[in-house]
Design a protein around this motif. Structure first.
Motif, PDB file in Angstrom:
ATOM      1  N   SER A 164       0.818  -1.212   0.000  1.00 48.70           N
ATOM      2  CA  SER A 164       0.000   0.000   0.000  1.00 48.70           C
ATOM      3  C   SER A 164       0.852   1.263   0.000  1.00 48.70           C
ATOM      4  O   SER A 164       0.418   2.318  -0.488  1.00 48.70           O
ATOM      5  CB  SER A 164      -0.926   0.006   1.231  1.00 48.70           C
ATOM      6  OG  SER A 164      -1.802  -1.102   1.210  1.00 48.70           O
ATOM      7  N   LEU A 165       2.058   1.163   0.541  1.00 47.57           N
ATOM      8  CA  LEU A 165       2.957   2.318   0.595  1.00 47.57           C
ATOM      9  C   LEU A 165       3.609   2.627  -0.751  1.00 47.57           C
ATOM     10  O   LEU A 165       3.986   3.768  -1.014  1.00 47.57           O
ATOM     11  CB  LEU A 165       4.055   2.079   1.632  1.00 47.57           C
ATOM     12  CG  LEU A 165       3.696   2.339   3.099  1.00 47.57           C
ATOM     13  CD1 LEU A 165       4.819   1.863   3.997  1.00 47.57           C
ATOM     14  CD2 LEU A 165       3.420   3.825   3.328  1.00 47.57           C
ATOM     15  N   VAL A 166       3.750   1.615  -1.584  1.00 43.32           N
ATOM     16  CA  VAL A 166       4.463   1.786  -2.849  1.00 43.32           C
ATOM     17  C   VAL A 166       3.899   2.928  -3.706  1.00 43.32           C
ATOM     18  O   VAL A 166       4.662   3.809  -4.144  1.00 43.32           O
ATOM     19  CB  VAL A 166       4.487   0.470  -3.660  1.00 43.32           C
ATOM     20  CG1 VAL A 166       5.028   0.711  -5.071  1.00 43.32           C
ATOM     21  CG2 VAL A 166       5.345  -0.564  -2.942  1.00 43.32           C
ATOM     22  N   PRO A 167       2.582   2.973  -3.985  1.00 46.97           N
ATOM     23  CA  PRO A 167       2.077   4.079  -4.812  1.00 46.97           C
ATOM     24  C   PRO A 167       2.251   5.444  -4.154  1.00 46.97           C
ATOM     25  O   PRO A 167       2.417   6.454  -4.843  1.00 46.97           O
ATOM     26  CB  PRO A 167       0.593   3.734  -5.007  1.00 46.97           C
ATOM     27  CG  PRO A 167       0.264   2.783  -3.915  1.00 46.97           C
ATOM     28  CD  PRO A 167       1.510   2.014  -3.657  1.00 46.97           C
ATOM     29  N   ILE A 168       2.246   5.474  -2.829  1.00 46.63           N
ATOM     30  CA  ILE A 168       2.441   6.734  -2.111  1.00 46.63           C
ATOM     31  C   ILE A 168       3.881   7.204  -2.292  1.00 46.63           C
ATOM     32  O   ILE A 168       4.138   8.371  -2.599  1.00 46.63           O
ATOM     33  CB  ILE A 168       2.126   6.567  -0.611  1.00 46.63           C
ATOM     34  CG1 ILE A 168       0.648   6.220  -0.415  1.00 46.63           C
ATOM     35  CG2 ILE A 168       2.473   7.844   0.157  1.00 46.63           C
ATOM     36  CD1 ILE A 168       0.272   5.929   1.028  1.00 46.63           C
TER      37      ILE A 168
END
Length: 206
Positions: free
Chosen positions: A69-73
């Motif tokens: 979930s952190l990757v696109p952020i």
């Protein structure tokens, strides 16, 4: 578009990492798929291998959803973190590294929500741990947390006037409950396995 596809593939691959299988084989010389429920998840690890192994798998499975979930952020992508997290959830349930037979993705879903909606994650965590403390049934705790989470998610949606997370979570929660349909049957029959997360070793686990 290529970036989004790449993030989704990465999320799926992260979710496919079978921590329960790895911990079982590397730490205990055991294929956990041949013991207990056969699921590659936290619950079966606690039940078969004990507290320490269960905690390691729990952290790993939570981490998969959170990191995905952190990757696109981190990349500044237009892709909503929930979709990257969902890819990890799918990877956990149908892992390419374990012949597409994984777990029920409760912990991985929790990791996804930890990044996407911390408040909802906290509500779920409290609901899960409270139910587990008194019932000692992870399946029941997951079902109760998912049910309370739906109400909480809808409430958050009304307050914040943002229905992306509530809609997404409701669908996911219903799927998690559906995945526990056999557990629901055993709970009704009084035959569902119990577990004590506060046990000192696996001998204290039912």
């Amino acid at each position: 578009m290529i970036e989004i596809i790449g993030i989704l593939i990465l999320g799926y691959l992260l979710g496919s990492i079978p921590f329960a299988l790895l911990v079982g084989k590397w730490g205990h010389g055991m294929d956990i798929r041949q013991h207990g429920s056969g699921n590659l998840g936290t619950t079966n690890t606690f039940r078969v291998l004990g507290k320490k192994a269960g905690i390691i798998v729990l952290i790993g499975d939570l981490g998969k959803g959170a990191v995905a979930s952190l990757v696109p952020i981190l990349l500044g992508s237009e892709l909503h973190p929930l979709f990257a997290g969902l890819a990890a959830v799918i990877g956990h349930i149908y892992p390419i590294f374990a012949k597409f037979k994984g777990g029920k993705a409760v912990a991985t879903s929790g990791g996804m929500l930890l990044v996407s909606s911390p408040i909802l994650f906290l509500i779920l965590l409290i609901s899960f741990l409270t139910t587990l403390r008194f019932s000692r049934m992870v399946s029941l705790s997951s079902i109760v947390a998912a049910s309370i989470g739906i109400v909480a998610a809808i409430t958050i949606g009304i307050v914040e006037q943002d229905w992306i997370v509530p809609t997404f979570f409701t669908v996911l929660a219903l799927f998690v409950i559906f995945k526990h349909r056999e557990n629901i049957s055993r709970i009704r029959q009084g035959t569902e396995s119990k577990i004590n997360m506060f046990a000192k070793d696996k001998k204290e686990i039912d």
